[in-house]
Scaffold this motif. Sequence first.
Motif, PDB file in Angstrom:
ATOM      1  N   ARG A 218       1.060  -1.233   0.039  1.00  0.00           N
ATOM      2  CA  ARG A 218       0.051  -0.061   0.114  1.00  0.00           C
ATOM      3  C   ARG A 218       1.076   1.196   0.055  1.00  0.00           C
ATOM      4  NH1 ARG A 218      -4.648  -1.554   4.496  1.00  0.00           N
ATOM      5  NH2 ARG A 218      -5.787  -3.336   3.176  1.00  0.00           N
ATOM      6  N   SER A 219       1.897   1.346   0.984  1.00  0.00           N
ATOM      7  CA  SER A 219       2.785   2.251   1.010  1.00  0.00           C
ATOM      8  C   SER A 219       3.609   2.584  -0.474  1.00  0.00           C
ATOM      9  CB  SER A 219       3.918   2.125   1.905  1.00  0.00           C
ATOM     10  OG  SER A 219       4.956   3.346   2.032  1.00  0.00           O
ATOM     11  N   ARG A 220       3.965   1.427  -1.069  1.00  0.00           N
ATOM     12  CA  ARG A 220       4.639   1.542  -2.308  1.00  0.00           C
ATOM     13  C   ARG A 220       3.663   2.086  -3.578  1.00  0.00           C
ATOM     14  NH1 ARG A 220       5.021  -0.692  -7.235  1.00  0.00           N
ATOM     15  NH2 ARG A 220       3.578  -2.477  -6.687  1.00  0.00           N
ATOM     16  N   ILE A 221       2.421   1.732  -3.520  1.00  0.00           N
ATOM     17  CA  ILE A 221       1.314   2.220  -4.515  1.00  0.00           C
ATOM     18  C   ILE A 221       0.993   3.574  -4.148  1.00  0.00           C
ATOM     19  CG2 ILE A 221      -1.044   2.131  -5.199  1.00  0.00           C
ATOM     20  CD1 ILE A 221      -0.973  -0.958  -4.549  1.00  0.00           C
ATOM     21  N   ALA A 222       1.013   4.379  -2.727  1.00  0.00           N
ATOM     22  CA  ALA A 222       0.733   5.465  -2.550  1.00  0.00           C
ATOM     23  C   ALA A 222       1.957   6.346  -2.905  1.00  0.00           C
ATOM     24  CB  ALA A 222       0.528   5.428  -1.167  1.00  0.00           C
ATOM     25  N   ARG A 223       3.308   5.724  -2.911  1.00  0.00           N
ATOM     26  CA  ARG A 223       4.491   6.563  -3.175  1.00  0.00           C
ATOM     27  C   ARG A 223       4.381   6.748  -4.753  1.00  0.00           C
ATOM     28  NH1 ARG A 223       7.365   3.295   0.393  1.00  0.00           N
ATOM     29  NH2 ARG A 223       8.120   2.048  -1.257  1.00  0.00           N
ATOM     30  N   GLU A 224       4.163   5.682  -5.476  1.00  0.00           N
ATOM     31  CA  GLU A 224       4.021   5.793  -7.049  1.00  0.00           C
ATOM     32  C   GLU A 224       2.801   6.808  -7.421  1.00  0.00           C
ATOM     33  OE1 GLU A 224       5.661   4.399  -9.409  1.00  0.00           O
ATOM     34  OE2 GLU A 224       7.196   3.244  -7.807  1.00  0.00           O
ATOM     35  N   ILE A 225       1.941   6.851  -6.933  1.00  0.00           N
ATOM     36  CA  ILE A 225       0.868   7.716  -7.199  1.00  0.00           C
ATOM     37  C   ILE A 225       1.046   9.146  -7.067  1.00  0.00           C
ATOM     38  CG2 ILE A 225      -1.453   8.476  -6.803  1.00  0.00           C
ATOM     39  CD1 ILE A 225      -2.330   5.673  -6.416  1.00  0.00           C
ATOM     40  N   HIS A 226       1.573   9.320  -5.765  1.00  0.00           N
ATOM     41  CA  HIS A 226       2.065  10.817  -5.326  1.00  0.00           C
ATOM     42  C   HIS A 226       3.107  11.258  -6.071  1.00  0.00           C
ATOM     43  CE1 HIS A 226       4.274  13.562  -2.658  1.00  0.00           C
ATOM     44  NE2 HIS A 226       3.230  13.725  -2.408  1.00  0.00           N
ATOM     45  N   SER A 275       2.257   2.829 -13.909  1.00  0.00           N
ATOM     46  CA  SER A 275       2.163   2.261 -12.366  1.00  0.00           C
ATOM     47  C   SER A 275       1.481   0.923 -12.465  1.00  0.00           C
ATOM     48  CB  SER A 275       1.340   3.502 -11.863  1.00  0.00           C
ATOM     49  OG  SER A 275       2.276   4.519 -11.688  1.00  0.00           O
ATOM     50  N   PHE A 377       3.794  13.562   3.353  1.00  0.00           N
ATOM     51  CA  PHE A 377       3.840  12.227   2.930  1.00  0.00           C
ATOM     52  C   PHE A 377       4.990  12.489   1.995  1.00  0.00           C
ATOM     53  CE2 PHE A 377       2.811   9.266  -0.545  1.00  0.00           C
ATOM     54  CZ  PHE A 377       2.610   8.110   0.404  1.00  0.00           C
ATOM     55  N   GLY A 381       7.886   9.765   1.899  1.00  0.00           N
ATOM     56  CA  GLY A 381       8.122   8.897   0.797  1.00  0.00           C
ATOM     57  C   GLY A 381       9.551   9.095   0.193  1.00  0.00           C
TER      58      GLY A 381
END
Length: 411
Positions: A218-226, A275, A377, A381
């Motif tokens: 989840r953290s990785r997906i959030a970083r990718e999106i951000h 992504s 964030f 990240g």
Amino acid sequence: MTRAIQFHNHPFRFLLYLEWGLLAVAIMGILTTPPLREMARRGPPNVPVNTFTQWPLFTVGCILLFGLLGLYLPTQGFWQRLGHIALQVVLILVASGLMLRGARLFPFIYLVLVIRSCLMVGLMGRVAVTGLAFLLFMTTLGLKFRGLGGRIPRPIRHLIGSLQMNLIVFFGLSLVFTLLLVNALLNERTIQNRLQKANEDLQRSAAQVKQLATAQERSRIAREIHDSLGHSLTALNIQLEGAIKLSRRNPKKSQALLLEAKRLGSVALQDVRQSVATLRDKSPAKDSLHIRLNALIDTLRTSTGIAPNINLQLLTPLPEATNLALYRIAQEGITNIVKHANATAVDLSLIADESGTRLLLRDNGRGFDMSQTSTGFGLQGMRERAQSIGGTLTVNSRSGEGCEIRLVVPG
């Protein structure tokens, strides 16, 4: 066991039932012994009849009390366990002494004593109780045959002596077998408990690993999106705002900004596709780190009009994970400059050689208060990405003094 052994938590319930069965056989044997019935009916000379009628009942009472002691076996406290075993031995001695007066001998109570000792004490204590039970039986048997010696013809005494020796050997082997059997059961139960505990620990560890993997994903997906969409959409928003402001005063400039916004929209769409491909474990074709960094710099020039000072020296090939982390950190830093810094000068330096990798991104913008923004964030990240490649990220900033982001990855 840490608790006293009782009926509801007895580790081997069948052993408890076996005890009751053996004690029941002993009680039935006492109550049905013909000599006692005859002595109770007639009574020997000079002895009241009621004394002999009380012998069987008193012996049965001792055995019943001995059986009740099996419903509570202490497993903690040296003196408590010693006292419990001593009370059992006293009851056995009393019952054995009464049975010498004519009742049959029942070695079952000695076997029960050994079984209980295996549940209460350690190996040395079990061996000591087993030896004590053997001595008690051998003494009781010797006294029994000695009492019968005067009434047995001399030619049969030798046969009785051989029978006594065989009984002693057989009972000794029975005690050893009982000791080994209960020890084997206890060892098996201990192994089962350990395996069960290990299985429970393994299940808890698997659940924790699953939760950790889910949180990391989840953290990785959030970083990718951000990092990807955040940068592209920020630049796109700036271009659209400029196009709206210049739509009447400078239509040509507004159209150029709209074209740039369209390009940034295409970049954002490409980031989304990349992504999604990454989430599906597909590896799309990736540009080199040089090309991607130059694209960031072009976005910075277009969005802010700043011509940054660039120093890119990639003297050694880097792993793809390191390239991605460096790009995302630089991307987040440039996005923050575009959105918040209001800077007029930017320095970007990336040097990768045998001694390690060093990234520096610095601006002269308005900066920020680290105590208020360090938990954002974006910064979080960047720190996570730096940690994933074994690097150390340092962020220095003060209000009105710009911001400096420095990453060092040892070689």
